[in-house]
Design a protein around this motif. Structure first.
Motif, PDB file in Angstrom:
ATOM      1  N   THR A 115      10.885  51.074 -15.385  1.00  0.00           N
ATOM      2  CA  THR A 115      11.416  51.612 -16.623  1.00  0.00           C
ATOM      3  C   THR A 115      12.460  52.673 -16.279  1.00  0.00           C
ATOM      4  O   THR A 115      12.239  53.495 -15.393  1.00  0.00           O
ATOM      5  CB  THR A 115      10.304  52.286 -17.441  1.00  0.00           C
ATOM      6  OG1 THR A 115       9.271  51.340 -17.681  1.00  0.00           O
ATOM      7  CG2 THR A 115      10.832  52.822 -18.753  1.00  0.00           C
ATOM      8  N   SER A 120       8.310  55.230 -19.835  1.00  0.00           N
ATOM      9  CA  SER A 120       7.590  54.306 -20.717  1.00  0.00           C
ATOM     10  C   SER A 120       6.517  53.594 -19.932  1.00  0.00           C
ATOM     11  O   SER A 120       6.639  53.393 -18.720  1.00  0.00           O
ATOM     12  CB  SER A 120       8.544  53.285 -21.348  1.00  0.00           C
ATOM     13  OG  SER A 120       8.012  51.993 -21.361  1.00  0.00           O
ATOM     14  N   ASN A 125      13.244  46.885 -18.956  1.00  0.00           N
ATOM     15  CA  ASN A 125      14.457  47.509 -18.434  1.00  0.00           C
ATOM     16  C   ASN A 125      15.674  46.690 -18.877  1.00  0.00           C
ATOM     17  O   ASN A 125      15.828  45.536 -18.468  1.00  0.00           O
ATOM     18  CB  ASN A 125      14.421  47.599 -16.907  1.00  0.00           C
ATOM     19  CG  ASN A 125      15.588  48.415 -16.356  1.00  0.00           C
ATOM     20  OD1 ASN A 125      16.742  48.088 -16.568  1.00  0.00           O
ATOM     21  ND2 ASN A 125      15.277  49.487 -15.644  1.00  0.00           N
ATOM     22  N   THR A 130      13.679  42.524 -17.081  1.00  0.00           N
ATOM     23  CA  THR A 130      12.269  42.906 -17.085  1.00  0.00           C
ATOM     24  C   THR A 130      11.464  41.905 -16.282  1.00  0.00           C
ATOM     25  O   THR A 130      11.436  40.718 -16.618  1.00  0.00           O
ATOM     26  CB  THR A 130      11.722  42.978 -18.524  1.00  0.00           C
ATOM     27  OG1 THR A 130      12.453  43.973 -19.242  1.00  0.00           O
ATOM     28  CG2 THR A 130      10.244  43.317 -18.532  1.00  0.00           C
ATOM     29  N   GLY A 145       4.424  49.642 -17.169  1.00  0.00           N
ATOM     30  CA  GLY A 145       5.357  50.541 -16.507  1.00  0.00           C
ATOM     31  C   GLY A 145       4.763  51.920 -16.325  1.00  0.00           C
ATOM     32  O   GLY A 145       3.612  52.160 -16.690  1.00  0.00           O
ATOM     33  N   SER A 146       5.504  52.798 -15.731  1.00  0.00           N
ATOM     34  CA  SER A 146       6.899  52.521 -15.418  1.00  0.00           C
ATOM     35  C   SER A 146       7.098  51.814 -14.083  1.00  0.00           C
ATOM     36  O   SER A 146       8.186  51.313 -13.787  1.00  0.00           O
ATOM     37  CB  SER A 146       7.694  53.825 -15.405  1.00  0.00           C
ATOM     38  OG  SER A 146       7.195  54.710 -14.414  1.00  0.00           O
ATOM     39  N   SER A 148       6.875  48.980 -12.759  1.00  0.00           N
ATOM     40  CA  SER A 148       6.727  47.554 -13.071  1.00  0.00           C
ATOM     41  C   SER A 148       6.942  46.660 -11.850  1.00  0.00           C
ATOM     42  O   SER A 148       6.086  45.840 -11.504  1.00  0.00           O
ATOM     43  CB  SER A 148       7.711  47.176 -14.173  1.00  0.00           C
ATOM     44  OG  SER A 148       9.039  47.562 -13.817  1.00  0.00           O
ATOM     45  N   ASN A 384       3.593  51.086 -26.532  1.00  0.00           N
ATOM     46  CA  ASN A 384       3.737  52.119 -25.498  1.00  0.00           C
ATOM     47  C   ASN A 384       2.704  53.227 -25.679  1.00  0.00           C
ATOM     48  O   ASN A 384       2.073  53.680 -24.713  1.00  0.00           O
ATOM     49  CB  ASN A 384       5.149  52.695 -25.543  1.00  0.00           C
ATOM     50  CG  ASN A 384       5.431  53.671 -24.420  1.00  0.00           C
ATOM     51  OD1 ASN A 384       5.306  53.330 -23.250  1.00  0.00           O
ATOM     52  ND2 ASN A 384       5.798  54.891 -24.772  1.00  0.00           N
TER      53      ASN A 384
END
Length: 443
Positions: A115, A120, A125, A130, A145-146, A148, A384
């Motif tokens: 992210t 987040s 992204n 993503t 995330g963040s 990821s 989120n």
């Protein structure tokens, strides 16, 4: 899933494999469709050289690790998943955490997606794409995330350790959603120098792995300390489930996995109490003026936002800009209020060795529900907030926590979080080792 670091090192020591071969397996996984959008910069040749130079007796023995895009690597810019820092001046030295992994024989294979600016728990992204969750190849789901890309680098078999950061759950959320292990140590145990900050109060440098025993190895390297997890049986520990907040709004799949986990642990002898923790109700008021992340990120980003704000992910910029309205006295009041809250929380948790909760109350939703676009902003911020709710308590507590998989085969991943206050790291790891053993045993 590819064998963990521990098993692979044993194979190296026995001569059943070698670091070069293992590196090629990692590079092959990193180049597979499962790792689309995972790496913002691959370093495969560097990884091959490190694997060739490593010794089997080293803790990492030439095996692959990945680095979240917010850590300094000597000679490279540190973009932190953004577009506005892609051409920033090159770092002069590796971040301490990276240097320690290299010194332990680790072979770096690349920088991982994240992210933007780590702000987040979803993992979307808009600049680099993503990465899709590793657990469901049929439906592209959020990675969490963040951190990821770090999570998927581990889950896919590209890396044995995914170095990341955790400010409100950024290690534990993607670990839970991808079915791997994420350990958030007490923040002060691992230096954060060379890591681009989100919140200097809450940031923690830590890692994801494929097992708890690997999490111990990674933590010992990153913290330059020995873990003494102990050998007491599970029945020797006093555990608790917090009824307040942590069990709210659970999706049915999470509720079923969590209840099954509690039954499994109790059948193995665990003593698990249900407790109330009314102090949790104070968090909304404590953070009502914006919280540490907004204030401290705005202090870092304010000039960059003035120059290059149009290049930010709008969802990230919106959250950072909330820090512009916090007054100095509100920030100082928050510092003092947090200190008092931690003291009362530590007193309430003192009778227990670990607290148990779902890491997050949901399984990974489809990326399509939260992809960039104003029409999906409401869904993004709702998801989120739910993802961050449970793990962020531990950051506010200045505590430690681990997420390990507790779903059954064929189910979407669900994470079990074991947590406590600061410097209970070894006890958390001890309980996690035994919980993992029981959850993986045939029943």
């Amino acid at each position: 899933m590819r064998p963990d670091l521990h098993a692979t090192r044993l194979a190296l020591m026995a001569g059943a494999s070698d670091a070069r071969t293992e590196m090629e397996h990692s590079i092959s996984a990193a180049g597979s469709p499962a790792c689309n959008h995972v790496f913002t910069r691959s370093l495969f040749e560097e990884g091959r050289l490190a694997a060739a130079a490593a010794r089997p007796a080293q803790p990492l023995a030439g095996l692959a690790f990945s680095v979240k895009d917010l850590f300094d690597l000597a000679g490279q810019p540190t973009p932190a998943g953004s577009a506005v820092l892609s051409h920033a001046p090159a770092a002069k030295a590796d971040a301490t955490a990276v240097a320690r992994l290299r010194a332990a024989g680790g072979a770096l294979i690349g920088r991982t997606n994240m992210t933007e600016f780590a702000f987040s728990g979803v993992g979307v992204n808009p600049h680099h794409g993503t990465p899709a969750n590793h657990a469901d190849p049929s439906t592209p789901r959020i990675p969490g995330g963040s951190s990821s890309g770090a999570a998927i680098s581990v889950a896919s078999g590209a890396a044995f350790i995914g170095l990341g950061s955790d400010t409100g759950g950024s290690i534990r959320i993607p670990a839970a959603l991808n079915g791997i292990v994420g350990f958030k140590n007490t923040a002060r145990l691992v230096p954060a120098d060379g890591a681009l900050p989100l919140s200097t109060t809450l940031d923690t440098v830590c890692a994801m792995t494929r097992s708890v025993r690997d999490a111990i190895v990674a933590h010992e390297i990153l913290a330059a300390r020995r873990v003494t997890p102990g050998t007491a049986p599970l029945a020797a520990y006093r555990l608790a489930v917090v009824k307040d907040l942590f069990l709210d709004d659970m999706e049915p799949a999470v509720a079923a996995a969590f209840e099954r986990t509690l039954r499994t642990l109790r059948a193995a002898g665990a003593r698990i109490d249900e407790i109330a923790l009314p102090e949790l109700a104070e968090l909304r008021t404590l953070n009502s003026t914006g919280g540490f992340s907004a204030a401290e990120s705005y202090a870092w980003h304010r000039l960059l936002l003035e120059r290059s704000g149009a290049g930010y992910d709008p969802r990230v910029a919106q959250r950072i800009l909330k820090g512009a309205t916090m007054k100095a006295h509100e920030y100082i009041d928050l510092v003092h209020a947090r200190r008092d809250w931690i003291a009362r929380m530590e007193s309430a948790l003192a009778p227990f060795d670990a607290l148990l909760s779902p890491t997050v109350p949901m399984v990974a939703p489809p990326i399509a529900e939260v992809a960039p676009g104003e029409e999906r902003d409401d869904a993004f911020f709702r998801i989120n907030a739910l993802l961050l709710r449970n793990p962020s308590v531990v950051n506010m507590l200045d505590g430690c926590a681990i997420s390990l998989p507790c779903h059954a085969e064929g189910e979407l991943p669900v994470g079990l979080m074991l947590w406590h206050a600061a410097l209970h790291d070894d006890a958390i790891l001890a309980v996690a080792l035994q919980a993992e053993r029981e959850l993986q045993a045939p029943h």
